[in-house]
Design a protein around this motif. Structure first.
Motif, mmCIF file in Angstrom:
data_model
loop_
_atom_site.group_PDB
_atom_site.id
_atom_site.type_symbol
_atom_site.label_atom_id
_atom_site.label_comp_id
_atom_site.label_asym_id
_atom_site.label_seq_id
_atom_site.Cartn_x
_atom_site.Cartn_y
_atom_site.Cartn_z
ATOM 1 N N ASN A 163 -9.188 0.718 -3.661
ATOM 2 C CA ASN A 163 -10.190 1.385 -3.361
ATOM 3 C C ASN A 163 -9.446 2.902 -2.755
ATOM 4 N N GLN A 164 -8.207 2.761 -2.595
ATOM 5 C CA GLN A 164 -7.450 3.757 -1.710
ATOM 6 C C GLN A 164 -7.215 5.032 -2.934
ATOM 7 N N GLU A 165 -7.460 6.194 -2.304
ATOM 8 C CA GLU A 165 -7.354 7.363 -3.263
ATOM 9 C C GLU A 165 -5.894 7.739 -3.528
ATOM 10 N N ASN A 166 -5.609 8.235 -4.684
ATOM 11 C CA ASN A 166 -4.129 8.463 -5.164
ATOM 12 C C ASN A 166 -3.229 7.312 -4.818
ATOM 13 N N SER A 167 -3.861 6.083 -5.157
ATOM 14 C CA SER A 167 -2.819 4.998 -4.951
ATOM 15 C C SER A 167 -2.189 4.626 -6.157
ATOM 16 N N ILE A 168 -1.239 3.716 -6.164
ATOM 17 C CA ILE A 168 -0.288 3.345 -7.525
ATOM 18 C C ILE A 168 -1.305 2.766 -8.514
ATOM 19 N N PHE A 169 -2.388 2.205 -8.041
ATOM 20 C CA PHE A 169 -3.536 1.805 -9.019
ATOM 21 C C PHE A 169 -3.947 2.866 -9.774
ATOM 22 N N SER A 170 -4.541 4.035 -9.242
ATOM 23 C CA SER A 170 -5.121 5.106 -9.719
ATOM 24 C C SER A 170 -3.985 5.818 -10.656
ATOM 25 N N GLN A 171 -2.928 5.980 -10.200
ATOM 26 C CA GLN A 171 -1.615 6.693 -11.068
ATOM 27 C C GLN A 171 -1.509 5.638 -12.357
ATOM 28 N N LEU A 172 -1.291 4.442 -12.240
ATOM 29 C CA LEU A 172 -1.212 3.658 -13.470
ATOM 30 C C LEU A 172 -2.240 3.629 -14.327
ATOM 31 N N LYS A 173 -3.611 3.756 -13.733
ATOM 32 C CA LYS A 173 -4.876 3.766 -14.496
ATOM 33 C C LYS A 173 -4.857 4.883 -15.363
ATOM 34 N N ALA A 174 -4.373 6.092 -14.855
ATOM 35 C CA ALA A 174 -4.344 7.287 -15.669
ATOM 36 C C ALA A 174 -3.357 7.125 -16.980
ATOM 37 N N ALA A 175 -2.240 6.713 -16.628
ATOM 38 C CA ALA A 175 -1.137 6.571 -17.322
ATOM 39 C C ALA A 175 -1.284 5.805 -18.370
ATOM 40 N N TYR A 176 -2.083 4.598 -18.208
ATOM 41 C CA TYR A 176 -2.499 3.405 -19.077
ATOM 42 C C TYR A 176 -3.504 4.065 -20.060
ATOM 43 N N LEU A 177 -4.657 4.725 -19.489
ATOM 44 C CA LEU A 177 -5.612 5.131 -20.383
ATOM 45 C C LEU A 177 -5.177 6.399 -21.616
ATOM 46 N N PHE A 195 6.963 2.886 -12.833
ATOM 47 C CA PHE A 195 7.650 2.471 -11.541
ATOM 48 C C PHE A 195 8.877 1.440 -11.887
ATOM 49 N N HIS A 196 9.931 1.338 -11.173
ATOM 50 C CA HIS A 196 10.851 0.378 -11.249
ATOM 51 C C HIS A 196 10.169 -0.888 -10.811
ATOM 52 N N PRO A 197 10.170 -2.070 -11.555
ATOM 53 C CA PRO A 197 9.304 -3.116 -10.971
ATOM 54 C C PRO A 197 9.745 -3.688 -9.532
ATOM 55 N N ALA A 198 10.880 -3.643 -9.352
ATOM 56 C CA ALA A 198 11.359 -3.886 -7.930
ATOM 57 C C ALA A 198 10.621 -3.053 -6.880
ATOM 58 N N ALA A 199 10.621 -1.575 -7.227
ATOM 59 C CA ALA A 199 9.965 -0.723 -6.271
ATOM 60 C C ALA A 199 8.307 -0.966 -6.205
ATOM 61 N N LEU A 200 7.856 -1.062 -7.426
ATOM 62 C CA LEU A 200 6.297 -1.397 -7.483
ATOM 63 C C LEU A 200 5.999 -2.732 -6.510
ATOM 64 N N TYR A 201 6.966 -3.795 -6.808
ATOM 65 C CA TYR A 201 6.620 -5.008 -5.965
ATOM 66 C C TYR A 201 6.557 -4.698 -4.391
ATOM 67 N N GLN A 202 7.822 -3.955 -3.870
ATOM 68 C CA GLN A 202 8.039 -3.429 -2.642
ATOM 69 C C GLN A 202 6.600 -2.828 -2.264
ATOM 70 N N SER A 203 6.263 -1.854 -2.948
ATOM 71 C CA SER A 203 4.820 -1.002 -2.698
ATOM 72 C C SER A 203 3.671 -2.036 -2.403
ATOM 73 N N LEU A 204 3.568 -2.717 -3.440
ATOM 74 C CA LEU A 204 2.661 -3.861 -3.495
ATOM 75 C C LEU A 204 2.372 -4.764 -1.986
ATOM 76 N N LEU A 205 3.528 -4.889 -1.709
ATOM 77 C CA LEU A 205 3.759 -5.979 -0.483
ATOM 78 C C LEU A 205 2.801 -5.420 1.083
ATOM 79 N N GLU A 206 2.513 -4.198 0.524
ATOM 80 C CA GLU A 206 1.956 -3.600 1.880
ATOM 81 C C GLU A 206 0.315 -3.725 1.690
ATOM 82 N N TYR A 207 -0.128 -4.586 0.472
ATOM 83 C CA TYR A 207 -1.524 -4.978 0.362
ATOM 84 C C TYR A 207 -2.062 -6.388 0.335
#
Length: 332
Positions: A191-205, A171-183
């Protein structure tokens, strides 16, 4: 025009996130990959009326900062990296602390009196400041599970910032920041399904699994050096892998190196650099968090902070010299 200038890692993104959740503001965002720290020069001094700068070394941006001040632009600067000479001006407000156990998001958390402390904890974990993050988590009454979840979140956001260029990132850092502003509450995101958190977790692992099979160039009681291949996954994982190694062996320094591709001028087809180089991440021993920034600053394109630093383009022929410098520093 207000500019928000911030590092593209967890600390930079979350520092700005806290500020803008507390005080929303229309602004032009300037950021980049984690290692792109000379960001302030991208601000148009003739259009800027005010600038907020987060988590990039003042020392590396001094000239651009001086130009803004000279043009009567108000600058608010928050950071924990090497400062160099700090300009004296009533146009400059600073919140600077180079202590090895703090980060930009923790400084902002103090400024906001803990208004978004859950996010600050995630950022501190992302910046590998586990003791400081755990202390704050205990202070605000988080459970072990909640603390572990924020540890994961900060780690994944930080992981997203590493790369030689923006195309390496998920994710572009600016786009990631703007998405996180919603939380405002990071646990909603976690705890949200298919969120940025879960996407990054899968890629990280997936990337970390590859890193754990990487070659060990050298290893002794003082420093361990790991070599990653020239690939996008290597560039993404280099910093967080260094943090992971540091946590496993807290009395030892760790170097993670990635071979940089030879740069070629697309028009002339000529090589821009004559010698292949390494991108290098250095982690000081967690039980002796000092010296990393000073060591890296001795080499061109190097810098950072006491506990964690790097060199963007270490000539291949100087790698042995670098390792010896690290051994010499931490031997005493």
């Amino acid at each position: 025009m207000h500019y928000d200038v911030f590092n593209g890692d967890a600390d930079g993104i979350i520092a700005l996130l806290q500020l803008r959740l507390a005080t929303p503001k229309d602004s032009l965002l300037i950021t980049g990959v984690k290692r792109d720290i000379g960001l302030l020069k991208q601000v148009d001094v003739n259009k800027a009326t005010a600038v907020t700068v987060l988590d990039i070394s003042l020392e590396k941006n001094n000239q651009a900062l001086q130009a803004l001040i000279n043009n009567q632009v108000d600058v608010f600067y928050v950071d924990h990296h090497r400062t160099g000479d700090i300009p004296k001006s009533n146009k400059l407000t600073t919140l600077l602390n180079t202590d090895a156990n703090t980060c930009t998001s923790l400084l902002v958390n103090d400024l906001l009196k803990g208004q978004y402390s859950y996010w600050a904890i995630a950022a501190a974990f992302g910046d590998n400041m586990h003791a400081s993050a755990s202390d704050l988590a205990q202070k605000v009454g988080l459970s072990e599970r909640q603390k572990d979840q924020l540890n994961e979140l900060g780690t994944y956001i930080n992981y997203n910032g590493y790369g030689q260029e923006l195309s390496d990132l998920h994710f572009h850092p600016a786009a990631l920041y703007q998405s996180l502003l919603e939380y405002p509450d990071p646990f909603v995101l976690i705890n949200q399904e298919n969120s940025i958190f879960s996407q990054l977790k899968a890629a990280y692992l997936a990337d970390m699994a590859k890193a754990r099979t990487a070659d060990v160039l050298s290893d002794n009681d003082i420093v361990k050096t790991i070599v990653l291949e020239d690939a996008a996954w290597s560039r993404r994982v280099s910093g967080v892998f260094g943090n992971d190694l540091a946590n496993q062996a807290p009395d030892k320094a760790h170097i993670v190196i990635t071979l940089n591709p030879i740069e070629v001028d697309l028009q002339s087809k000529n090589k821009i650099q004559n010698e292949q180089s390494y991108t290098l991440s250095l982690r000081a021993p967690l039980n002796n968090k000092q010296g990393a920034g000073d060591i890296c600053a001795q080499f061109p394109t190097g810098g950072g902070r006491a506990a964690a630093a790097g060199v963007n383009a270490l000539p291949k022929g100087r790698l042995v010299e670098f390792i010896k410098q690290v051994e010499s520093y931490y031997r005493h």
